[in-house]
Design a protein around this motif. Structure first.
Motif, short mmCIF file in Angstrom:
data_model
loop_
_atom_site.label_atom_id
_atom_site.label_comp_id
_atom_site.label_asym_id
_atom_site.label_seq_id
_atom_site.Cartn_x
_atom_site.Cartn_y
_atom_site.Cartn_z
N ARG A 31 0.83 -1.05 0.05
CA ARG A 31 0.10 0.09 -0.07
C ARG A 31 0.89 1.33 0.11
O ARG A 31 0.63 2.10 -0.78
CB ARG A 31 -0.81 0.16 1.36
CG ARG A 31 -2.26 0.85 1.34
CD ARG A 31 -2.87 0.79 2.48
NE ARG A 31 -3.46 -0.44 2.69
CZ ARG A 31 -3.79 -1.06 3.81
NH1 ARG A 31 -3.55 -0.24 4.91
NH2 ARG A 31 -4.12 -2.21 3.94
N ARG B 81 1.44 4.01 -3.41
CA ARG B 81 0.87 5.44 -2.86
C ARG B 81 2.26 6.27 -3.20
O ARG B 81 2.22 7.33 -3.82
CB ARG B 81 0.57 5.53 -1.71
CG ARG B 81 -0.83 4.84 -1.27
CD ARG B 81 -1.67 5.71 -0.65
NE ARG B 81 -1.93 7.09 -1.57
CZ ARG B 81 -2.81 6.98 -2.45
NH1 ARG B 81 -3.60 6.29 -2.75
NH2 ARG B 81 -2.76 8.34 -3.26
N THR C 36 -6.26 2.20 -0.45
CA THR C 36 -4.86 2.51 -1.45
C THR C 36 -5.31 3.17 -2.75
O THR C 36 -4.63 4.08 -3.03
CB THR C 36 -4.55 0.98 -2.22
OG1 THR C 36 -4.71 0.00 -0.94
CG2 THR C 36 -3.30 1.19 -2.59
N ASP D 82 -7.08 5.67 -5.56
CA ASP D 82 -7.76 7.00 -5.52
C ASP D 82 -9.00 7.16 -6.70
O ASP D 82 -9.89 7.81 -6.39
CB ASP D 82 -6.68 8.25 -6.22
CG ASP D 82 -5.38 8.24 -5.55
OD1 ASP D 82 -5.49 8.51 -4.12
OD2 ASP D 82 -4.59 8.01 -6.11
#
Lengths: 299, 307
Positions: free
Chosen positions: B167, B171, B193, B195
């Motif tokens: 994760r 990111r 996780t 968007d």
């Protein structure tokens, strides 16, 4: 397959300026070196030497070739001894042209062909059975460079291993034959010819094996097909009555070595040049077929 | 930037992917969510040029993957944790992959360290646990330091520490402006996780939207209210057009009214309220709602299974 896939060849980024058509996209892929043939070859060499099973198969080939060379030297010596005492056997020896010993170093070739042919199958089939193929063809998405590189590695290795083991088998055989008063000249043109032709032949078998591994994508199936072509078909063709099979038998790849290495033409076999062409066709056709299908099929 | 346009894959009588179109943008984590058999992996394999689309196209940075000069430096992919020869060591696997693009040995060591494989790098990949296999796959994806990452179920089989690591890694990579495309059938993982979310079911895109929109778009906002006069408040709120559940004594779940309106109503009528909590619909609920008609493999309720 479908014509719509070609659409994607034209860059269709809405924001790209007309002044540099597509160049901004192409430029991003030039971030660093990509897969040239030499690099892919290097990768295949790393893959080849980092598998213990491969190295074991190569070592077994050498052991079998040298072992059979030694056994054959011993047997030939025993036979020659018997011939000296038995006029009938002596006549048979004389009928063979007197050159008993020259084929001693290559007497294990049938096994070398089986082991290295299987190696050819395994190197490609294991890519598919283990899933490695997805990594290989993600790194080399054009696929054919990877196929060609693997083919080069398989053929060169098979040639070198066969040639070196044949030569070592010869070195081992010379003193054994010497015990029986027989001579073997490893430098004679016939010895060199046998060594080269057999090594090329084994390299060809390995290439056929790799083509089968690519087409069938299954280790057992590939090896069985190889055994079928080289061991079962010659026997089956001999057992089936009729002129067709008698004639067809000459064109099996396993029956091309004899005409290629014989000092004189042997009846019921192809001429040397024909045998060369037939063996070449046995390599080129499956390899091309495998390459075309590898390029087209899903991985 | 990944662009997929009308991508279709038909296997015999079965259509695995049916005219899928979407774009995956740089600088964010895009989740690719769908039940098993929805066509996630097939779509990813077609983007990577491993499977040939029946029709349609997929491009990365404007070019089909196959046409890139240095594909591993453009796209890194984890398509299958088992895309490794079982008898080869992790180190040699990465070394062979790196050799195709002249990626230096130092980078191989770097990705091994990054993915925590140091201790097992010289061991046969066939003996790896699923989690170790995932780490090796991620190491291979990172080899070429690519601008685009395609990760198929990267947290599958990872322990909780590994899940958090993936994760944070994705990111971080998206934060660097990279394109990250991540598939999963775990909605909870995506909620933490991604968007942006592309939801797929039976080979079709069901939703393609920022994750917040997907959560709030399905099911209206609900508010949990605790009061010592539930009947009274229920009456008052119902009068304002709310629909109300009473899951417990002294507790209401109100749908269709803002918390502020509920509080104002209670205040005006002198009803004591001792809890007022907006309930966010979980992504899980939103996902079940979205995909209920598109699940390939339905399970029977437990009671029916045991009959």
């Amino acid at each position: 397959m479908s014509s719509t896939t070609t659409e994607s060849m034209s860059p269709r980024e809405p924001g790209s300026s007309p002044a540099r058509p597509g160049s901004s996209n192409a430029g991003r892929s030039l971030a660093g070196p990509g897969p040239t043939f030499i690099r892919v070859l290097n990768s295949e060499v790393i893959k080849f030497r980092s598998l213990l099973s491969t190295l074991i198969l190569l070592a077994s080939t050498a052991v079998v070739m040298v072992g059979f060379g030694a056994l054959s030297a011993w047997g030939t010596g025993q036979f020659a001894d018997a011939a000296n005492r038995d006029p009938q056997a002596a006549a048979r020896v004389a009928a063979q042209g007197g050159d008993l010993t020259v084929s001693v170093p290559t007497s294990g070739i049938a096994f070398a062909q089986l082991i290295l042919g299987s190696l050819g199958v395994l190197l490609m089939s294991s890519e598919f059975t283990t899933g490695m193929a997805r990594s290989t063809f993600a790194a080399v998405p054009r696929r054919l460079p990877a196929f060609a590189a693997k083919l080069v590695v398989v053929m060169v290795t098979s040639f070198v291993v066969t040639a070196v083991s044949t030569w070592v088998a010869g070195l081992v055989a010379v003193p054994i034959l010497d015990n029986y008063g027989l001579k073997l000249d490893l430098g004679s043109s016939q010895s060199v010819k046998l060594l080269l032709v057999n090594s090329i032949y084994v390299a060809a078998v390995a290439a056929i094996g790799m083509a089968l591994g690519t087409l069938i994508r299954n280790s057992a199936g590939g090896i069985m097909s190889l055994v079928g072509i080289f061991f079962v078909a010659p026997i089956a063709f001999q057992l089936i009555p009729g002129d067709f099979f008698k004639e067809a038998r000459k064109y099996l790849p396993g029956n091309t070595v004899e005409p290629l290495t014989a000092a004189q033409h042997i009846p019921d076999t192809l001429e040397a040049w024909q045998a060369g062409l037939v063996l070449g066709a046995w390599v080129v056709i499956p390899v091309l077929l495998a390459a075309v299908l590898l390029k087209r099929r899903d991985v | 930037m990944i662009e997929v346009n009308g991508l279709t894959k038909v296997y015999g009588a079965k259509t695995a992917v049916a005219g899928v179109s979407f774009a995956v943008r740089a600088g964010q984590v895009t989740g690719f969510l769908g039940p098993n058999g929805a066509g996630k992996s097939t779509t990813m394999r077609m983007i990577m040029g491993l499977d040939r689309p029946t029709s349609g196209s997929a491009t990365v940075n404007g070019l089909p993957y196959v046409q890139h000069k240095a594909p591993l430096r453009v796209v890194g992919a984890l398509l299958d944790a088992k895309a490794v020869h079982t008898s080869r060591s992790a180190y040699n696997h990465l070394l062979a992959m790196a050799a195709t693009h002249s990626i230096p040995k130092t980078r191989v060591h770097e990705v091994i360290e990054m993915t925590g494989l140091d201790a097992v790098a010289r061991k046969k990949a066939g003996g790896f646990s699923l989690g170790m296999g995932q780490r090796l796959g991620i190491a291979a994806a990172l080899l070429g330091d690519p601008q685009t990452l395609i990760l198929d179920e990267p947290v599958n089989g990872l322990d909780p520490e590994g899940v958090v690591w993936v994760r944070n890694l994705v990111r971080y990579l998206a934060g660097q402006g990279r394109t990250v495309f991540l598939s999963s059938h775990l909605m909870s993982e995506m909620a933490q996780t991604a968007d942006h979310l592309i939801v797929i079911g039976r080979g079709r895109v069901i939703a393609d939207a920022p994750i917040r929109d997907i959560i709030t778009g399905n099911g209206q906002a609900r508010v949990r209210v605790r009061t010592d006069q539930p009947e009274r408040l229920q009456q008052l709120l119902a009068g304002r057009g709310a629909s109300i559940d009473v899951p417990e004594r002294e507790m209401l779940e109100v749908t269709g009214l803002e918390p502020k309106t509920i509080a104002a109503t209670a205040l005006e009528n002198q009803v004591m309220v001792y809890e007022l909590t907006p309930l966010v619909a979980s992504l899980e609920e939103a996902y079940m709602e979205l995909t209920k008609d598109d699940v390939e493999y339905h399970s029977l309720p437990a009671a029916e299974v045991s009959k």
